[in-house]
Design an enzyme around this catalytic site. Structure first.
Site, PDB file in Angstrom:
ATOM      1  N   ASP A 243      -5.103   8.847   4.081  1.00 52.44           N
ATOM      2  CA  ASP A 243      -5.326   9.049   2.645  1.00 52.44           C
ATOM      3  C   ASP A 243      -6.630   9.775   2.336  1.00 52.44           C
ATOM      4  O   ASP A 243      -6.645  10.715   1.536  1.00 52.44           O
ATOM      5  CB  ASP A 243      -5.324   7.693   1.928  1.00 52.44           C
ATOM      6  CG  ASP A 243      -4.028   6.947   2.169  1.00 52.44           C
ATOM      7  OD1 ASP A 243      -3.036   7.611   2.514  1.00 52.44           O
ATOM      8  OD2 ASP A 243      -4.016   5.723   2.021  1.00 52.44           O
TER       9      ASP A 243
ATOM     10  N   HIS B 222       1.745   4.490  -2.822  1.00 50.34           N
ATOM     11  CA  HIS B 222       1.914   5.944  -2.649  1.00 50.34           C
ATOM     12  C   HIS B 222       3.276   6.378  -3.185  1.00 50.34           C
ATOM     13  O   HIS B 222       3.401   7.391  -3.874  1.00 50.34           O
ATOM     14  CB  HIS B 222       1.893   6.312  -1.163  1.00 50.34           C
ATOM     15  CG  HIS B 222       0.558   6.147  -0.497  1.00 50.34           C
ATOM     16  ND1 HIS B 222      -0.575   6.744  -0.973  1.00 50.34           N
ATOM     17  CD2 HIS B 222       0.198   5.489   0.635  1.00 50.34           C
ATOM     18  CE1 HIS B 222      -1.582   6.437  -0.156  1.00 50.34           C
ATOM     19  NE2 HIS B 222      -1.146   5.672   0.816  1.00 50.34           N
TER      20      HIS B 222
ATOM     21  N   HIS C 144       0.850  -1.194   0.000  1.00 53.65           N
ATOM     22  CA  HIS C 144       0.000   0.000   0.000  1.00 53.65           C
ATOM     23  C   HIS C 144       0.890   1.251   0.000  1.00 53.65           C
ATOM     24  O   HIS C 144       0.698   2.162  -0.810  1.00 53.65           O
ATOM     25  CB  HIS C 144      -0.906  -0.053   1.238  1.00 53.65           C
ATOM     26  CG  HIS C 144      -1.713   1.175   1.499  1.00 53.65           C
ATOM     27  ND1 HIS C 144      -3.080   1.205   1.375  1.00 53.65           N
ATOM     28  CD2 HIS C 144      -1.354   2.423   1.891  1.00 53.65           C
ATOM     29  CE1 HIS C 144      -3.514   2.423   1.673  1.00 53.65           C
ATOM     30  NE2 HIS C 144      -2.477   3.181   2.001  1.00 53.65           N
ATOM     31  N   GLU C 145       1.887   1.250   0.905  1.00 50.41           N
ATOM     32  CA  GLU C 145       2.796   2.404   0.985  1.00 50.41           C
ATOM     33  C   GLU C 145       3.629   2.531  -0.291  1.00 50.41           C
ATOM     34  O   GLU C 145       3.933   3.635  -0.733  1.00 50.41           O
ATOM     35  CB  GLU C 145       3.725   2.275   2.194  1.00 50.41           C
ATOM     36  CG  GLU C 145       3.020   2.253   3.535  1.00 50.41           C
ATOM     37  CD  GLU C 145       2.076   3.432   3.734  1.00 50.41           C
ATOM     38  OE1 GLU C 145       2.391   4.535   3.257  1.00 50.41           O
ATOM     39  OE2 GLU C 145       1.024   3.241   4.356  1.00 50.41           O
TER      40      GLU C 145
HETATM   41 ZN    ZN Z   1      -2.191   5.122   2.487  1.00 55.04          ZN
END
Ligand code: ZN
Length: 288
Positions: free
Chosen positions: A154, A61, A57-58
């Site tokens: 987020d 980003h 997930h990171e």
């Molecule tokens: Zn996030």
């Protein structure tokens, strides 16, 4: 600090905070207890799947940030989740929106992939199917939870990026941070009611981070506006935020240079020691 690097992806160091190593057995135990699985090993596999998902997930980003020419200092995995530490926040709200959306999109994608894997392997052992389904469900929760408008998570960033063209950065951040703090208080109460330490920790983190980021934006906006002398106005003071250390020295991720003051300290230390050594020698010579 207190974190271990486990490797690099796209030149971004991936680090595990020591508290995650300490909490991992508890998290593993909790997941297997909630799912009614007797095996702790299964719990560890699920916990590993969860934190690998958080890392991806990171990374989502981070990859979008890199495409906006924003360096990513590190990805840190903590018991409360992951942090992709960007060197700076994007100036453009569209860029912020895209960077913020990338994480939940990765989590949604992973949820679908693991759900499909569980379907494809339906002939396999029951523990494996359950594991794949649990990882799919955790990714879905990760995506949804992060999309809540609790700045600086987020969803809160997406909310601010949406407000910024309408209200300006400062006002948008104020509203987003206030909403974030309200959500954090709600999480905190929920965590207290459920007796969940991690939820309480997440709430405290969001509450503090929302305030810190608002102060940072406030400071920057004041600096940008320039100073008109006003004796009754508080001078702008830089909040001591670690995130604001902008490293401009290329290449990134190399060991940081020893600061000059340390060198100076070493030299003066040697000088002082020499004075004492001389005195001591002198004294030795004099004493019988
Ligand atoms: Zn996030």
């Amino acid at each position: 600090m207190y974190s271990y690097s486990i490797g690099k992806i796209y030149g971004i160091p991936i680090k595990i905070h020591i508290t995650l190593l300490i909490f991992l057995p508890i998290i593993a135990l909790q997941i297997s207890a909630v799912m009614g699985v007797g095996s702790l090993l299964w719990g560890f596999l699920a916990a590993f799947g969860l934190f690998a998902s958080v890392g991806l997930h990171e990374l989502g980003h981070s990859v979008v940030a890199l495409s906006k020419r924003i360096r990513v200092r590190e990805i840190l995995l903590l018991p409360i989740g992951g942090l992709a530490q960007l060197e700076r926040m994007p100036e453009n709200p569209d860029d912020e929106m895209q960077i913020a959306l990338a994480g939940p999109i990765v989590s949604f994608g992973l949820a679908i992939v693991f759900w499909l894997l569980a379907m494809l392997l339906s002939w396999g052992p029951a523990w494996l199917i359950l594991l794949l389904r649990v990882i799919a469900a955790m990714n879905l929760m990760l995506a949804l939870f992060n999309l809540l408008p609790s700045f600086p998570m987020d969803g809160g960033r997406i909310f601010r990026a949406w407000l910024t063209p309408r209200l300006g950065l400062l006002e948008a951040t104020r509203i987003a941070a206030r909403t974030g703090r309200g959500m954090a208080i709600a999480f905190g109460i929920w965590g207290l009611l459920r007796g969940s330490l991690i939820t309480i920790a997440v709430a405290v983190f969001i509450y503090m981070a929302a305030g810190a980021e608002y102060r940072m934006v406030q400071f920057r906006e004041r600096m940008r506006g320039g100073f008109s002398f006003d004796p009754f106005q508080q001078p702008a003071v830089a909040p001591d935020e670690e995130d604001d250390n902008i490293t401009v020295s290329p290449p990134p991720y190399e060991r940081e240079q020893e600061p000059q003051w340390r060198d100076w300290l070493k030299r003066s230390n040697q000088k002082v020691r020499k004075v004492f050594d001389d005195l001591f020698d002198d004294w030795n010579r004099r004493s019988p």
